[in-house]
Scaffold this motif. Structure first.
Motif, PDB file in Angstrom:
ATOM      1  N   VAL A   4       0.636  -1.158   0.191  1.00 30.56           N
ATOM      2  CA  VAL A   4       0.048  -0.047  -0.078  1.00 30.56           C
ATOM      3  C   VAL A   4       0.878   1.296  -0.073  1.00 30.56           C
ATOM      4  O   VAL A   4       0.611   2.144  -0.718  1.00 30.56           O
ATOM      5  N   LEU A   5       2.110   1.495   1.031  1.00 30.06           N
ATOM      6  CA  LEU A   5       2.771   2.369   0.760  1.00 30.06           C
ATOM      7  C   LEU A   5       3.389   2.728  -0.523  1.00 30.06           C
ATOM      8  O   LEU A   5       3.846   3.481  -1.051  1.00 30.06           O
ATOM      9  N   LEU A   6       3.994   1.662  -1.244  1.00 30.36           N
ATOM     10  CA  LEU A   6       4.588   1.752  -2.361  1.00 30.36           C
ATOM     11  C   LEU A   6       3.652   2.140  -3.246  1.00 30.36           C
ATOM     12  O   LEU A   6       4.057   3.068  -4.279  1.00 30.36           O
ATOM     13  N   ILE A  11       2.069   6.845  -6.946  1.00 28.79           N
ATOM     14  CA  ILE A  11       0.989   7.536  -7.192  1.00 28.79           C
ATOM     15  C   ILE A  11       1.236   9.196  -7.174  1.00 28.79           C
ATOM     16  O   ILE A  11       1.339   9.957  -7.891  1.00 28.79           O
ATOM     17  N   VAL A  12       1.896   9.359  -5.875  1.00 29.21           N
ATOM     18  CA  VAL A  12       2.429  10.623  -5.572  1.00 29.21           C
ATOM     19  C   VAL A  12       3.456  11.237  -6.431  1.00 29.21           C
ATOM     20  O   VAL A  12       3.477  12.394  -7.003  1.00 29.21           O
ATOM     21  N   ALA A  13       4.576  10.176  -6.911  1.00 26.24           N
ATOM     22  CA  ALA A  13       5.559  10.527  -7.989  1.00 26.24           C
ATOM     23  C   ALA A  13       5.073  11.042  -8.948  1.00 26.24           C
ATOM     24  O   ALA A  13       5.464  11.918  -9.770  1.00 26.24           O
ATOM     25  N   ILE A  65       7.890  11.964   2.599  1.00 21.97           N
ATOM     26  CA  ILE A  65       7.499  10.989   3.957  1.00 21.97           C
ATOM     27  C   ILE A  65       7.475   9.707   3.479  1.00 21.97           C
ATOM     28  O   ILE A  65       7.826   8.744   4.297  1.00 21.97           O
ATOM     29  N   THR A  66       6.833   9.350   2.220  1.00 21.19           N
ATOM     30  CA  THR A  66       6.638   8.115   1.919  1.00 21.19           C
ATOM     31  C   THR A  66       7.965   7.387   1.508  1.00 21.19           C
ATOM     32  O   THR A  66       8.008   6.177   1.793  1.00 21.19           O
ATOM     33  N   SER A  67       8.907   8.105   1.083  1.00 15.93           N
ATOM     34  CA  SER A  67      10.209   7.497   0.776  1.00 15.93           C
ATOM     35  C   SER A  67      10.829   6.934   1.985  1.00 15.93           C
ATOM     36  O   SER A  67      11.471   6.043   2.112  1.00 15.93           O
ATOM     37  N   ILE A  72      12.299   2.723   6.024  1.00 16.31           N
ATOM     38  CA  ILE A  72      12.106   2.207   7.687  1.00 16.31           C
ATOM     39  C   ILE A  72      11.647   0.937   7.439  1.00 16.31           C
ATOM     40  O   ILE A  72      12.063   0.107   8.229  1.00 16.31           O
ATOM     41  N   TYR A  73      10.502   0.877   6.816  1.00 16.75           N
ATOM     42  CA  TYR A  73       9.803  -0.469   6.671  1.00 16.75           C
ATOM     43  C   TYR A  73      10.547  -1.541   6.014  1.00 16.75           C
ATOM     44  O   TYR A  73      10.571  -2.591   6.670  1.00 16.75           O
ATOM     45  N   HIS A  74      11.221  -1.210   4.970  1.00 16.23           N
ATOM     46  CA  HIS A  74      12.296  -2.445   4.323  1.00 16.23           C
ATOM     47  C   HIS A  74      13.264  -3.033   5.114  1.00 16.23           C
ATOM     48  O   HIS A  74      13.838  -3.787   4.990  1.00 16.23           O
ATOM     49  N   LYS A  75      13.899  -1.539   5.864  1.00 21.29           N
ATOM     50  CA  LYS A  75      14.912  -1.981   6.785  1.00 21.29           C
ATOM     51  C   LYS A  75      14.618  -3.065   7.797  1.00 21.29           C
ATOM     52  O   LYS A  75      15.336  -3.903   8.352  1.00 21.29           O
TER      53      LYS A  75
END
Length: 106
Positions: A4-6, A11-13, A65-67, A72-75
């Motif tokens: 979802v975050l990706l 979309i924002v990009a 913020i999403t970046s 952080i999520y994938h780390k």
């Protein structure tokens, strides 16, 4: 959560690129996309500038913020790496060092 975050990030990009291209530039960009005077059909020059500037700042903030959130999520997932640098190579097979006779061509 990561998917979802990706998707939100992508979309924002895309919207960020579109808004940047809609802004007034010397090259034209996508300013004339709507025909005639472009986005200025529904906004005055000052209103259009303020709207696009604010929208660009908002989208850029969401993008950052999403970046950071994706990083952080994938780390935190700590999945095993499939890198070729992490894999130990086995000893190479011994090669036959005896010379072989050439094969005669017919």
């Amino acid at each position: 959560m990561g998917t979802v975050l990706l998707v939100v990030h992508l979309i924002v990009a895309i919207f960020l690129v579109a808004v940047i291209l809609l802004q007034r530039s010397t090259g034209g960009a996508l300013d004339g996309l709507g025909g005639g005077s472009g986005a200025s059909n529904f906004l005055t020059a000052r209103g259009k500038g303020n709207f696009l500037t604010r929208l660009t700042a908002i989208l850029a903030t969401i993008f950052i913020i999403t970046s950071i959130s994706l990083s952080i999520y994938h780390k935190g997932s700590e999945r095993p790496s499939n890198s070729i640098l992490d894999v130990e190579t086995s000893a190479p097979a011994t090669q036959n060092t005896e010379p072989q006779a050439p094969v005669a061509a017919d």
